[in-house]
Write a protein that holds these residues in place. Structure first.
Motif, PDB file in Angstrom:
ATOM      1  N   LYS A   7     -65.248   9.888  -8.378  1.00  0.00           N
ATOM      2  CA  LYS A   7     -64.660  11.134  -8.890  1.00  0.00           C
ATOM      3  C   LYS A   7     -65.775  12.036  -9.394  1.00  0.00           C
ATOM      4  O   LYS A   7     -66.876  11.566  -9.676  1.00  0.00           O
ATOM      5  CB  LYS A   7     -63.687  10.849 -10.039  1.00  0.00           C
ATOM      6  CG  LYS A   7     -62.501  10.006  -9.659  1.00  0.00           C
ATOM      7  CD  LYS A   7     -61.618   9.744 -10.864  1.00  0.00           C
ATOM      8  CE  LYS A   7     -60.463   8.824 -10.481  1.00  0.00           C
ATOM      9  NZ  LYS A   7     -59.597   8.538 -11.611  1.00  0.00           N
ATOM     10  N   PHE A  18     -70.367  15.992 -13.891  1.00  0.00           N
ATOM     11  CA  PHE A  18     -70.202  14.575 -14.175  1.00  0.00           C
ATOM     12  C   PHE A  18     -69.742  13.900 -12.891  1.00  0.00           C
ATOM     13  O   PHE A  18     -68.901  14.439 -12.170  1.00  0.00           O
ATOM     14  CB  PHE A  18     -69.144  14.342 -15.264  1.00  0.00           C
ATOM     15  CG  PHE A  18     -69.522  14.877 -16.607  1.00  0.00           C
ATOM     16  CD1 PHE A  18     -70.231  14.098 -17.508  1.00  0.00           C
ATOM     17  CD2 PHE A  18     -69.171  16.169 -16.977  1.00  0.00           C
ATOM     18  CE1 PHE A  18     -70.580  14.591 -18.753  1.00  0.00           C
ATOM     19  CE2 PHE A  18     -69.517  16.671 -18.219  1.00  0.00           C
ATOM     20  CZ  PHE A  18     -70.223  15.879 -19.115  1.00  0.00           C
ATOM     21  N   LEU A  20     -68.443   9.986 -11.521  1.00  0.00           N
ATOM     22  CA  LEU A  20     -68.085   8.593 -11.783  1.00  0.00           C
ATOM     23  C   LEU A  20     -68.459   7.815 -10.529  1.00  0.00           C
ATOM     24  O   LEU A  20     -67.968   8.112  -9.435  1.00  0.00           O
ATOM     25  CB  LEU A  20     -66.593   8.465 -12.077  1.00  0.00           C
ATOM     26  CG  LEU A  20     -66.000   7.063 -12.107  1.00  0.00           C
ATOM     27  CD1 LEU A  20     -66.713   6.177 -13.116  1.00  0.00           C
ATOM     28  CD2 LEU A  20     -64.517   7.119 -12.395  1.00  0.00           C
ATOM     29  N   LYS A  28     -69.432   0.372 -13.002  1.00  0.00           N
ATOM     30  CA  LYS A  28     -69.191   1.811 -12.974  1.00  0.00           C
ATOM     31  C   LYS A  28     -70.009   2.520 -14.045  1.00  0.00           C
ATOM     32  O   LYS A  28     -70.161   2.010 -15.155  1.00  0.00           O
ATOM     33  CB  LYS A  28     -67.703   2.113 -13.186  1.00  0.00           C
ATOM     34  CG  LYS A  28     -66.841   1.580 -12.066  1.00  0.00           C
ATOM     35  CD  LYS A  28     -65.393   1.942 -12.257  1.00  0.00           C
ATOM     36  CE  LYS A  28     -64.568   1.346 -11.126  1.00  0.00           C
ATOM     37  NZ  LYS A  28     -63.261   1.946 -11.035  1.00  0.00           N
ATOM     38  N   ILE A  30     -71.039   6.705 -15.540  1.00  0.00           N
ATOM     39  CA  ILE A  30     -70.821   8.153 -15.529  1.00  0.00           C
ATOM     40  C   ILE A  30     -72.197   8.792 -15.526  1.00  0.00           C
ATOM     41  O   ILE A  30     -73.039   8.478 -16.371  1.00  0.00           O
ATOM     42  CB  ILE A  30     -70.004   8.619 -16.751  1.00  0.00           C
ATOM     43  CG1 ILE A  30     -68.618   7.968 -16.745  1.00  0.00           C
ATOM     44  CG2 ILE A  30     -69.899  10.148 -16.769  1.00  0.00           C
ATOM     45  CD1 ILE A  30     -67.801   8.208 -18.010  1.00  0.00           C
ATOM     46  N   TRP A  32     -74.227  12.253 -15.842  1.00  0.00           N
ATOM     47  CA  TRP A  32     -74.176  13.642 -16.308  1.00  0.00           C
ATOM     48  C   TRP A  32     -75.432  14.305 -15.771  1.00  0.00           C
ATOM     49  O   TRP A  32     -76.545  13.845 -16.035  1.00  0.00           O
ATOM     50  CB  TRP A  32     -74.128  13.657 -17.822  1.00  0.00           C
ATOM     51  CG  TRP A  32     -74.063  15.010 -18.463  1.00  0.00           C
ATOM     52  CD1 TRP A  32     -73.545  16.165 -17.948  1.00  0.00           C
ATOM     53  CD2 TRP A  32     -74.530  15.346 -19.772  1.00  0.00           C
ATOM     54  NE1 TRP A  32     -73.642  17.188 -18.844  1.00  0.00           N
ATOM     55  CE2 TRP A  32     -74.255  16.714 -19.975  1.00  0.00           C
ATOM     56  CE3 TRP A  32     -75.151  14.628 -20.783  1.00  0.00           C
ATOM     57  CZ2 TRP A  32     -74.579  17.367 -21.152  1.00  0.00           C
ATOM     58  CZ3 TRP A  32     -75.472  15.285 -21.956  1.00  0.00           C
ATOM     59  CH2 TRP A  32     -75.183  16.637 -22.136  1.00  0.00           C
ATOM     60  N   PHE A  69     -69.257   3.372 -17.687  1.00  0.00           N
ATOM     61  CA  PHE A  69     -67.936   3.980 -17.592  1.00  0.00           C
ATOM     62  C   PHE A  69     -67.028   3.450 -18.683  1.00  0.00           C
ATOM     63  O   PHE A  69     -67.012   2.259 -18.988  1.00  0.00           O
ATOM     64  CB  PHE A  69     -67.318   3.687 -16.228  1.00  0.00           C
ATOM     65  CG  PHE A  69     -65.888   4.117 -16.125  1.00  0.00           C
ATOM     66  CD1 PHE A  69     -65.552   5.457 -16.043  1.00  0.00           C
ATOM     67  CD2 PHE A  69     -64.877   3.174 -16.120  1.00  0.00           C
ATOM     68  CE1 PHE A  69     -64.225   5.853 -15.946  1.00  0.00           C
ATOM     69  CE2 PHE A  69     -63.549   3.559 -16.023  1.00  0.00           C
ATOM     70  CZ  PHE A  69     -63.226   4.900 -15.942  1.00  0.00           C
ATOM     71  N   HIS A  71     -62.879   4.322 -19.794  1.00  0.00           N
ATOM     72  CA  HIS A  71     -61.670   5.086 -19.462  1.00  0.00           C
ATOM     73  C   HIS A  71     -61.394   6.192 -20.484  1.00  0.00           C
ATOM     74  O   HIS A  71     -61.041   7.316 -20.114  1.00  0.00           O
ATOM     75  CB  HIS A  71     -60.439   4.165 -19.377  1.00  0.00           C
ATOM     76  CG  HIS A  71     -60.380   3.364 -18.135  1.00  0.00           C
ATOM     77  ND1 HIS A  71     -60.021   3.882 -16.923  1.00  0.00           N
ATOM     78  CD2 HIS A  71     -60.658   2.050 -17.907  1.00  0.00           C
ATOM     79  CE1 HIS A  71     -60.068   2.943 -16.004  1.00  0.00           C
ATOM     80  NE2 HIS A  71     -60.461   1.811 -16.576  1.00  0.00           N
ATOM     81  N   TRP A  74     -63.873   9.102 -20.004  1.00  0.00           N
ATOM     82  CA  TRP A  74     -63.583   9.855 -18.781  1.00  0.00           C
ATOM     83  C   TRP A  74     -62.293  10.662 -18.945  1.00  0.00           C
ATOM     84  O   TRP A  74     -62.235  11.831 -18.554  1.00  0.00           O
ATOM     85  CB  TRP A  74     -63.487   8.920 -17.574  1.00  0.00           C
ATOM     86  CG  TRP A  74     -63.344   9.693 -16.295  1.00  0.00           C
ATOM     87  CD1 TRP A  74     -62.202   9.928 -15.597  1.00  0.00           C
ATOM     88  CD2 TRP A  74     -64.387  10.369 -15.592  1.00  0.00           C
ATOM     89  NE1 TRP A  74     -62.465  10.698 -14.499  1.00  0.00           N
ATOM     90  CE2 TRP A  74     -63.806  10.981 -14.466  1.00  0.00           C
ATOM     91  CE3 TRP A  74     -65.759  10.514 -15.800  1.00  0.00           C
ATOM     92  CZ2 TRP A  74     -64.542  11.725 -13.549  1.00  0.00           C
ATOM     93  CZ3 TRP A  74     -66.500  11.254 -14.880  1.00  0.00           C
ATOM     94  CH2 TRP A  74     -65.892  11.852 -13.777  1.00  0.00           C
ATOM     95  N   ASN A  75     -61.264  10.073 -19.532  1.00  0.00           N
ATOM     96  CA  ASN A  75     -60.007  10.797 -19.749  1.00  0.00           C
ATOM     97  C   ASN A  75     -60.196  11.971 -20.708  1.00  0.00           C
ATOM     98  O   ASN A  75     -59.564  13.016 -20.543  1.00  0.00           O
ATOM     99  CB  ASN A  75     -58.917   9.857 -20.255  1.00  0.00           C
ATOM    100  CG  ASN A  75     -58.442   8.910 -19.184  1.00  0.00           C
ATOM    101  OD1 ASN A  75     -58.634   9.147 -17.990  1.00  0.00           O
ATOM    102  ND2 ASN A  75     -57.836   7.806 -19.592  1.00  0.00           N
ATOM    103  N   THR A  78     -61.763  14.710 -18.608  1.00  0.00           N
ATOM    104  CA  THR A  78     -60.816  15.348 -17.697  1.00  0.00           C
ATOM    105  C   THR A  78     -59.795  16.215 -18.430  1.00  0.00           C
ATOM    106  O   THR A  78     -59.349  17.222 -17.890  1.00  0.00           O
ATOM    107  CB  THR A  78     -60.083  14.321 -16.815  1.00  0.00           C
ATOM    108  OG1 THR A  78     -59.389  13.394 -17.646  1.00  0.00           O
ATOM    109  CG2 THR A  78     -61.040  13.591 -15.899  1.00  0.00           C
TER     110      THR A  78
END
Length: 117
Positions: A7, A18, A20, A28, A30, A32, A69, A71, A74-75, A78
């Motif tokens: 993503k 960003f 993923l 996983k 992230i 940047w 990573f 969740h 990341w959430n 988003t």
């Protein structure tokens, strides 16, 4: 090391991106970063002493930070980063009223032209 991008997000207010990504062990991270290349889902990133290669081509991007990573993180990204392209709906024109630091939209949107009546 090889990573497959799952993503991506664009941050118009910071002019950064960003991604993923996961490796063959499903670790996983992230990433940047900033630069003139937009890493998209499905891209393959290879890193090493040679630099960063994306889909077989050397790319000039600056990785600002890479972190495991999570969740929740990341959430949060988003839900708080506002960009029409991040929502998965690509429009011909962007309806963003906030300031966008990208001269050219990574998703290909064009700014709405203001008309005076």
């Amino acid at each position: 090391m090889e990573w497959i991008v799952e993503k991506q997000l664009v941050s118009p207010t910071t002019g950064t991106f960003f991604a993923l990504a996961s490796d063959t062990n499903n670790t996983k991270v992230i990433i940047w970063y900033k630069g003139s290349y937009f890493i998209r889902s499905g891209n393959i990133i290879k890193t090493g002493c040679f630099g960063i290669v994306i889909n077989g081509k050397a790319r000039n991007i600056e990785v600002m930070h890479t972190f495991p990573f999570n969740h929740t993180v990341w959430n949060t990204f988003t839900s708080t980063i506002s960009c029409p392209g991040n929502e998965g709906v690509i429009r011909c024109e962007s309806t963003r009223s906030d300031r966008c630091l990208f001269d050219i939209c990574p998703y290909g949107n064009k700014p709405l032209l203001e008309t005076t009546g």
